[in-house]
Motif scaffolding. Sequence first.
Motif, short mmCIF file in Angstrom:
data_model
loop_
_atom_site.label_atom_id
_atom_site.label_comp_id
_atom_site.label_asym_id
_atom_site.label_seq_id
_atom_site.Cartn_x
_atom_site.Cartn_y
_atom_site.Cartn_z
N ASP A 119 92.45 48.75 37.50
CA ASP A 119 93.57 49.13 36.63
C ASP A 119 93.11 49.92 35.40
N HIS A 120 91.80 50.03 35.20
CA HIS A 120 91.28 50.72 34.02
C HIS A 120 91.72 52.18 34.09
N PRO A 121 92.50 52.68 33.11
CA PRO A 121 93.09 54.01 33.24
C PRO A 121 92.08 55.15 33.34
N VAL A 122 90.94 55.02 32.68
CA VAL A 122 89.92 56.07 32.74
C VAL A 122 89.27 56.08 34.12
N ILE A 123 88.99 54.91 34.66
CA ILE A 123 88.39 54.83 36.00
C ILE A 123 89.36 55.39 37.05
N THR A 150 83.06 53.46 38.44
CA THR A 150 82.80 52.24 37.68
C THR A 150 81.37 52.19 37.18
N PHE A 151 80.41 52.47 38.06
CA PHE A 151 79.00 52.43 37.66
C PHE A 151 78.70 53.48 36.60
N GLY A 174 77.37 52.68 32.94
CA GLY A 174 76.15 53.32 32.47
C GLY A 174 76.29 53.85 31.06
N ILE A 175 77.44 54.49 30.76
CA ILE A 175 77.68 54.98 29.40
C ILE A 175 77.66 53.80 28.43
N TYR A 176 78.41 52.74 28.76
CA TYR A 176 78.45 51.57 27.89
C TYR A 176 77.05 51.00 27.67
N GLY A 177 76.27 50.94 28.75
CA GLY A 177 74.92 50.38 28.64
C GLY A 177 74.04 51.16 27.69
N VAL A 178 74.07 52.49 27.80
CA VAL A 178 73.26 53.32 26.91
C VAL A 178 73.70 53.14 25.46
N MET A 232 69.15 60.04 27.43
CA MET A 232 69.57 59.09 28.46
C MET A 232 70.96 59.44 29.01
N LEU A 233 71.86 59.84 28.13
CA LEU A 233 73.21 60.19 28.60
C LEU A 233 73.19 61.47 29.45
N THR A 234 72.34 62.42 29.06
CA THR A 234 72.19 63.65 29.86
C THR A 234 71.63 63.32 31.24
N LYS A 235 70.64 62.43 31.27
CA LYS A 235 70.05 62.03 32.56
C LYS A 235 71.02 61.20 33.38
N LEU A 236 71.86 60.42 32.71
CA LEU A 236 72.88 59.65 33.41
C LEU A 236 73.83 60.59 34.15
N VAL A 237 74.24 61.65 33.48
CA VAL A 237 75.13 62.63 34.11
C VAL A 237 74.43 63.32 35.28
#
Length: 200
Positions: free
Chosen positions: A132-136, A163-164, A168-172, A185-190
């Motif tokens: 139900d998460h609107p962004v997801i 979701t993952f 990942g964003i939240y974790g960083v 880290m965020l660039t590598k996540l993308v």
Amino acid sequence: MTAQANPSTRQARRLQTRERILGAAIAEFKRSGMAGADVNTIATAAGVAHGTFFFHFPSKEHVLAELERREEARIADEFAGFLRQRHDLATTLTGLVDLVTGLEQRFGSVLFKEILALHFSPSRPHKDEWTDHPVIVLLVAEIERACGDGEVHPEVDAFYSATFFLLGIYGVLTTTENPATRDTMLTKLVSSAVYGLEVR
């Protein structure tokens, strides 16, 4: 004899009071964190009695849950606007990173972490599902669109990928303080997410 306010006027006043309490609570949470926030200070800043706070919000956690709900809706609206134009996957995911990091910048690290802590808490008021998460929901639709266009591998699970990625964003953001390290880290996540999604 004093004329009584009609129901719509009473409701409007009630909503105004609730908004004042919410605004005062957010300001206090930013200063002291939710755990350290004082309800008397919030009530005084909002111009209401101590008990009025609890009439509108049974606990400080309910204030935080309301703030989270509103911010999720706001970010989803902005993300939906961003998605009205076609983007490649890397640009789409980077756009989402920018929206989430913008939320952290507006609220500050302490309040941002408390919102996330409450989101994952088993005692959270008004639990909802990740589905139900609107962004997801928006990101899932975008990954499915890219899959239909042949950009994403057909065996990719759009829901789990979305979701993952958000986790990942939240974790960083919650574990990394150094701005340069975070950006890397965020660039590598993308780039890792794109590599895992795209057809090769």
